[in-house]
Design an enzyme around this catalytic site. Structure first.
Site, PDB file in Angstrom:
ATOM      1  N   GLY A  65       0.847  -1.182   0.000  1.00  0.00           N
ATOM      2  CA  GLY A  65       0.000   0.000   0.000  1.00  0.00           C
ATOM      3  C   GLY A  65       0.887   1.237   0.000  1.00  0.00           C
ATOM      4  O   GLY A  65       1.860   1.331   0.754  1.00  0.00           O
ATOM      5  N   ALA A  66       0.532   2.194  -0.878  1.00  0.00           N
ATOM      6  CA  ALA A  66       1.448   3.301  -1.157  1.00  0.00           C
ATOM      7  C   ALA A  66       1.946   4.068   0.073  1.00  0.00           C
ATOM      8  O   ALA A  66       3.168   4.178   0.287  1.00  0.00           O
ATOM      9  CB  ALA A  66       0.799   4.248  -2.167  1.00  0.00           C
ATOM     10  N   ASP A 253      -1.584   4.709  -6.188  1.00  0.00           N
ATOM     11  CA  ASP A 253      -0.158   4.418  -5.989  1.00  0.00           C
ATOM     12  C   ASP A 253       0.723   5.509  -6.565  1.00  0.00           C
ATOM     13  O   ASP A 253       1.834   5.750  -6.089  1.00  0.00           O
ATOM     14  CB  ASP A 253       0.193   3.064  -6.593  1.00  0.00           C
ATOM     15  CG  ASP A 253      -0.351   1.967  -5.704  1.00  0.00           C
ATOM     16  OD1 ASP A 253      -1.546   1.645  -5.843  1.00  0.00           O
ATOM     17  OD2 ASP A 253       0.401   1.478  -4.832  1.00  0.00           O
ATOM     18  N   ASN A 263      -3.532   2.766  -9.870  1.00  0.00           N
ATOM     19  CA  ASN A 263      -3.975   2.083  -8.648  1.00  0.00           C
ATOM     20  C   ASN A 263      -4.140   0.606  -8.980  1.00  0.00           C
ATOM     21  O   ASN A 263      -3.947   0.191 -10.143  1.00  0.00           O
ATOM     22  CB  ASN A 263      -5.301   2.681  -8.140  1.00  0.00           C
ATOM     23  CG  ASN A 263      -5.642   2.197  -6.741  1.00  0.00           C
ATOM     24  OD1 ASN A 263      -4.802   2.265  -5.838  1.00  0.00           O
ATOM     25  ND2 ASN A 263      -6.833   1.666  -6.537  1.00  0.00           N
TER      26      ASN A 263
HETATM   27  O1  MRU Z   1      -0.120  -4.166  -4.602  1.00  0.00           O
HETATM   28  P1  MRU Z   1      -0.598  -3.413  -3.395  1.00  0.00           P
HETATM   29  O2  MRU Z   1      -1.419  -4.251  -2.481  1.00  0.00           O
HETATM   30  O3  MRU Z   1       0.524  -2.704  -2.697  1.00  0.00           O
HETATM   31  O4  MRU Z   1      -1.552  -2.305  -3.992  1.00  0.00           O
HETATM   32  C1  MRU Z   1      -2.104  -1.350  -3.147  1.00  0.00           C
HETATM   33  C2  MRU Z   1      -3.074  -0.480  -3.844  1.00  0.00           C
HETATM   34  O5  MRU Z   1      -3.250  -0.531  -5.031  1.00  0.00           O
HETATM   35  C3  MRU Z   1      -3.759   0.554  -3.012  1.00  0.00           C
HETATM   36  O6  MRU Z   1      -5.031   0.814  -3.514  1.00  0.00           O
HETATM   37  C4  MRU Z   1      -2.923   1.833  -3.100  1.00  0.00           C
HETATM   38  O7  MRU Z   1      -1.612   1.598  -2.660  1.00  0.00           O
HETATM   39  C5  MRU Z   1      -3.497   2.911  -2.338  1.00  0.00           C
HETATM   40  S1  MRU Z   1      -3.335   2.582  -0.609  1.00  0.00           S
HETATM   41  C6  MRU Z   1      -3.822   3.914   0.141  1.00  0.00           C
END
Ligand code: MRU
Length: 377
Positions: A65-66, A253, A263
């Protein structure tokens, strides 16, 4: 962080879920992660004693998650410094662990800069390590604050767009306290609506192939006693057609200078559905996710993940069978297309909500103005 362990009303379940914490046992400092690959079955912790372990945890999505990637990356630099590893090498490995979420490189860069500046000023290695840790802690705290402000701005926007109330919100992937120093981004808005009695239903996309929606968002929603329903990603179309979705709330992201939003893969189809059905498509992300150096969507590097994530179902509890350690669901040797993210063009985004307020319509100029305002604060 201690209050995040506060018990919910039923006295049994913690309401907040700290995704990571810094600890200093006598053996030396560590970064402790809640291993997200094992949720919801197992609340296991992963102890990182050096940046290399953290890099692997980032790649495997134990931490993800970002916003949280940025925080983890900053702590990773602090860990390398505190443990006497080569900080420049660690910073490069951490920043390159996953390419799409800009927050990772931003967080790493911030701790690295603090370390370098202190080293240049005092020449003292422990002091430089302390400066890197202070930078990580500051980022962690700021993210929690940004989260609360995004929730307030996002709820105000929802109420403005949907004056009738009783919001039925569809979300994708996982954007709650598992990705943040606070309560998250899009999920934090839904949570604010829930707390104020204005959330009728949270529709949770399961989020193939790694099931962040089913495993993580449902886990968080259950802890908060939210009214939520899980659906397969494929079921979103019929849900819109039935008139059951009032708004889509997702995270991001990376947001390019023109407002293109990278995203979790599956976000773009939701934006297309939302436009067709005249439903607001709202992106919630901290200003640090806006990357002025990425001009447009085509310039965003989309991470490609291993094919076995699609051709096998993996869970820590199942017997090892396929190449990725899971149960094969496709013939051996099947090739898979597995981008981790997709890019939604700005014209499909109703609004981008940040801690500095919302941008709507989404334009290059409006985003640039928002970023400039944030730099002045
Ligand atoms: O591959 P991930 O699980 O790291 O992907 C995360 C996402 O796509 C979330 O929607 C994004 O990071 C936003 S979190 C606030």
């Amino acid at each position: 962080m201690a209050d995040q362990y506060a018990r919910s009303g039923d006295g049994k379940r913690p309401t907040g879920i700290p995704a990571l914490r810094w600890e200093e046992p006598p053996e030396g400092p560590v970064l402790v992660l809640l291993d997200q690959t094992r949720l919801p079955a197992d609340e296991a912790e992963l102890v990182c004693t050096d940046a290399a372990v953290l890099v692997e945890a980032i790649r495997s999505l134990a931490v993800r998650g970002a916003p949280l990637l940025g925080i983890a990356g900053a702590y990773g630099v602090a860990l390398a410094a505190a443990r006497g590893f080569d900080v420049e090498e660690a910073a490069a490995a951490l920043a390159g662990a996953r390419p799409t979420a800009v927050n990772l490189a931003v967080g790493v860069g911030r701790a690295r800069a603090a370390h370098q500046a202190e080293l240049a000023r005092s020449g003292d290695t422990p002091q430089a390590a302390a400066a890197a840790l202070a930078a990580a802690r500051a980022l962690h705290r700021e993210d929690a604050e940004a989260s609360a402000r995004m929730a307030a701005h996002g709820l105000a926007l929802l109420d403005e767009l949907l004056p009738a109330g009783g919001h039925r919100v569809l979300t994708h992937c996982n954007t709650g306290s598992l990705v943040s120093g606070g309560e998250g981004t899009a999920f934090a808005v839904a949570l604010a609506a829930h707390r104020s009695g204005r959330l009728r239903r949270l529709w949770v996309d399961e989020t193939r192939p790694l099931l962040q929606g089913a495993r993580l968002t449902a886990y968080e929603a259950a802890r908060h006693d939210m009214a939520y329903t899980l659906l397969t990603d494929n079921a979103a179309g019929s849900l819109f057609a039935a008139g059951e979705v009032d708004a889509v709330l997702i995270g991001a992201d990376r947001i390019a200078a023109d407002g293109s939003v990278a995203n979790k893969v599956g976000s773009y189809p939701l934006a297309v559905l939302a436009r067709y059905h005249h439903v607001p498509f709202i992106v919630v992300a901290p200003v640090t996710t806006v990357d002025p150096d990425t001009p447009d969507g085509a310039s965003i590097e989309v991470e490609q993940r291993p094919g076995y994530e699609v051709t096998e179902v993996t869970a820590p509890q199942v017997p090892v069978a396929g190449a990725g350690g899971g149960i094969p669901v496709a013939p051996l040797g099947t090739q898979a297309y597995n981008p981790a993210f997709d890019v939604t063009p700005p014209e499909l985004v109703t609004a981008i909500v940040t801690e500095e307020g919302a941008v709507s319509p989404v334009t290059t100029a409006a985003l640039a103005e928002l970023c400039a305002r944030s730099r002045q604060v």
